[in-house]
Scaffold this motif. Structure first.
Motif, PDB file in Angstrom:
ATOM      1  N   PRO A 204     -12.422  -7.850  13.752  1.00 32.92           N
ATOM      2  CA  PRO A 204     -11.036  -7.425  13.994  1.00 32.92           C
ATOM      3  C   PRO A 204     -10.272  -7.239  12.696  1.00 32.92           C
ATOM      4  O   PRO A 204      -9.128  -7.633  12.566  1.00 32.92           O
ATOM      5  N   SER A 205     -10.925  -6.646  11.725  1.00 36.38           N
ATOM      6  CA  SER A 205     -10.326  -6.505  10.406  1.00 36.38           C
ATOM      7  C   SER A 205     -11.193  -5.569   9.586  1.00 36.38           C
ATOM      8  O   SER A 205     -12.394  -5.438   9.822  1.00 36.38           O
ATOM      9  N   LYS A 206     -10.593  -4.901   8.623  1.00 36.91           N
ATOM     10  CA  LYS A 206     -11.376  -4.297   7.562  1.00 36.91           C
ATOM     11  C   LYS A 206     -11.918  -5.430   6.697  1.00 36.91           C
ATOM     12  O   LYS A 206     -11.384  -6.533   6.716  1.00 36.91           O
ATOM     13  N   PRO A 207     -12.978  -5.197   5.955  1.00 36.20           N
ATOM     14  CA  PRO A 207     -13.470  -6.273   5.080  1.00 36.20           C
ATOM     15  C   PRO A 207     -12.365  -6.784   4.164  1.00 36.20           C
ATOM     16  O   PRO A 207     -11.486  -6.027   3.741  1.00 36.20           O
ATOM     17  N   ALA A 208     -12.410  -8.064   3.871  1.00 38.36           N
ATOM     18  CA  ALA A 208     -11.459  -8.631   2.921  1.00 38.36           C
ATOM     19  C   ALA A 208     -11.737  -8.053   1.531  1.00 38.36           C
ATOM     20  O   ALA A 208     -12.788  -7.466   1.274  1.00 38.36           O
ATOM     21  N   ARG A 209     -10.792  -8.243   0.645  1.00 37.45           N
ATOM     22  CA  ARG A 209     -10.935  -7.767  -0.729  1.00 37.45           C
ATOM     23  C   ARG A 209     -10.432  -8.839  -1.684  1.00 37.45           C
ATOM     24  O   ARG A 209      -9.668  -9.731  -1.308  1.00 37.45           O
ATOM     25  N   ALA A 210     -10.868  -8.746  -2.926  1.00 40.84           N
ATOM     26  CA  ALA A 210     -10.357  -9.649  -3.952  1.00 40.84           C
ATOM     27  C   ALA A 210      -8.902  -9.304  -4.252  1.00 40.84           C
ATOM     28  O   ALA A 210      -8.495  -8.139  -4.208  1.00 40.84           O
ATOM     29  N   ALA A 211      -8.110 -10.326  -4.547  1.00 35.58           N
ATOM     30  CA  ALA A 211      -6.694 -10.149  -4.871  1.00 35.58           C
ATOM     31  C   ALA A 211      -6.338 -11.051  -6.050  1.00 35.58           C
ATOM     32  O   ALA A 211      -7.121 -11.939  -6.421  1.00 35.58           O
ATOM     33  N   PHE A 212      -5.171 -10.826  -6.618  1.00 42.23           N
ATOM     34  CA  PHE A 212      -4.721 -11.600  -7.779  1.00 42.23           C
ATOM     35  C   PHE A 212      -5.722 -11.500  -8.933  1.00 42.23           C
ATOM     36  O   PHE A 212      -6.027 -12.488  -9.603  1.00 42.23           O
ATOM     37  N   THR A 213      -6.209 -10.294  -9.146  1.00 38.89           N
ATOM     38  CA  THR A 213      -7.163 -10.062 -10.237  1.00 38.89           C
ATOM     39  C   THR A 213      -6.454  -9.623 -11.528  1.00 38.89           C
ATOM     40  O   THR A 213      -7.119  -9.370 -12.532  1.00 38.89           O
ATOM     41  N   GLU A 214      -5.129  -9.532 -11.484  1.00 38.64           N
ATOM     42  CA  GLU A 214      -4.364  -9.108 -12.648  1.00 38.64           C
ATOM     43  C   GLU A 214      -4.430 -10.156 -13.767  1.00 38.64           C
ATOM     44  O   GLU A 214      -4.834 -11.299 -13.553  1.00 38.64           O
ATOM     45  N   THR A 215      -4.014  -9.751 -14.963  1.00 41.46           N
ATOM     46  CA  THR A 215      -3.965 -10.665 -16.102  1.00 41.46           C
ATOM     47  C   THR A 215      -2.523 -10.773 -16.604  1.00 41.46           C
ATOM     48  O   THR A 215      -1.644 -10.000 -16.210  1.00 41.46           O
ATOM     49  N   ILE A 216      -2.304 -11.753 -17.473  1.00 42.17           N
ATOM     50  CA  ILE A 216      -0.985 -11.977 -18.054  1.00 42.17           C
ATOM     51  C   ILE A 216      -1.141 -12.165 -19.550  1.00 42.17           C
ATOM     52  O   ILE A 216      -2.124 -12.767 -20.015  1.00 42.17           O
ATOM     53  N   GLU A 217      -0.183 -11.623 -20.321  1.00 38.43           N
ATOM     54  CA  GLU A 217      -0.169 -11.828 -21.767  1.00 38.43           C
ATOM     55  C   GLU A 217       0.616 -13.099 -22.055  1.00 38.43           C
ATOM     56  O   GLU A 217       1.794 -13.212 -21.725  1.00 38.43           O
TER      57      GLU A 217
END
Length: 244
Positions: A204-217
């Protein structure tokens, strides 16, 4: 309610937050808040969120008026939907599981946030016991409700321990589609973070995906937002009909 039109967007993240505020955390929390606003999820499960101030700030960033927080366990669930009940189970050594019941226009569904013991050797043995305990906990708490289990389960997705949990719950891993891993790593070279729902022949969903993959300086250094990546998923109305 009309389940065909129902969509619930959900997120999970081990934020690796501090127990006491330290240099760099404020800017990292602000960067996490930016991503939360952009994701615009209906529900978010957090792990390693020890301070009430941080749970409140993250809930506000997500636009969520409702939240449940267990500071002793570092677990939180924030939501755009009303929270009707909650329970938590302390497994010791800062590990545990939090259940939150959400009112979804007439149907109550359970959202879990969990964190289990990392490591190998004796830690792996203790983690196996924790997996057995949370499986029993979920079966008792959600026997008449749809549920989604989020969290840092500290065991690799290709490990026997994760297979045991899936079998005990009769659950589907939203990061796996037709036998293929869709989310990739969430901690170093492994995926230890999960989004599990009761099994059905049609997800009952599309496959999950990775999130919060951003970076910070930070101090002229590029760092990830957290030691873990998170997961994001969208559930449709057929999820509301699933039971253990």
């Amino acid at each position: 309610m009309k389940t065909a039109a129902f969509v619930l967007s959900v997120l999970t993240l081990n934020v690796a937050g501090p127990r006491r505020i330290h240099q760099g955390w404020q800017s990292r929390r602000e960067a996490l808040s930016v991503v939360l606003k952009a994701e615009n999820a209906d529900v978010v499960a957090f792990q390693e969120t020890w301070r009430g101030e941080d749970a409140g700030a993250l809930a506000e960033a997500a636009g969520h008026p409702y939240r449940a927080h267990e500071p002793a366990l570092g677990l939180a669930v924030t939501s755009r939907r009303r929270i009707v009940d909650r329970t938590a189970l302390d497994l010791g050594d800062d590990c545990g599981i939090l259940r939150v019941g959400l009112d979804l226009d007439g149907t109550t569904a359970d959202v879990y946030s969990a964190r289990l013991e990392p490591g190998t050797g004796p830690e792996a043995t203790r983690r196996l016991v924790q997996l057995l305990i949370i499986a029993e906990f979920i079966r008792a708490q959600s026997k008449a409700r749809p549920f989604i289990l989020f969290g840092d389960l500290a065991t690799s997705s290709d490990d026997k321990q994760s297979e045991i949990l899936l079998n005990l719950l009769g659950a589907r891993d939203l990061c796996v589609s037709h036998g293929d891993e869709m989310c990739g790593r969430t901690l170093e070279d492994r995926r230890v973070d999960y989004a599990l729902i009761p099994y059905s022949s049609r997800p009952p969903s599309k496959p999950a995906r990775a999130a919060f993959t951003e970076t910070i300086e930070d101090s002229d250094e590029t760092r990830p937002l957290s030691t873990h990546f998170g997961l994001a998923a969208r559930l449709d109305g057929s999820w509301l009909k699933l039971r253990l």
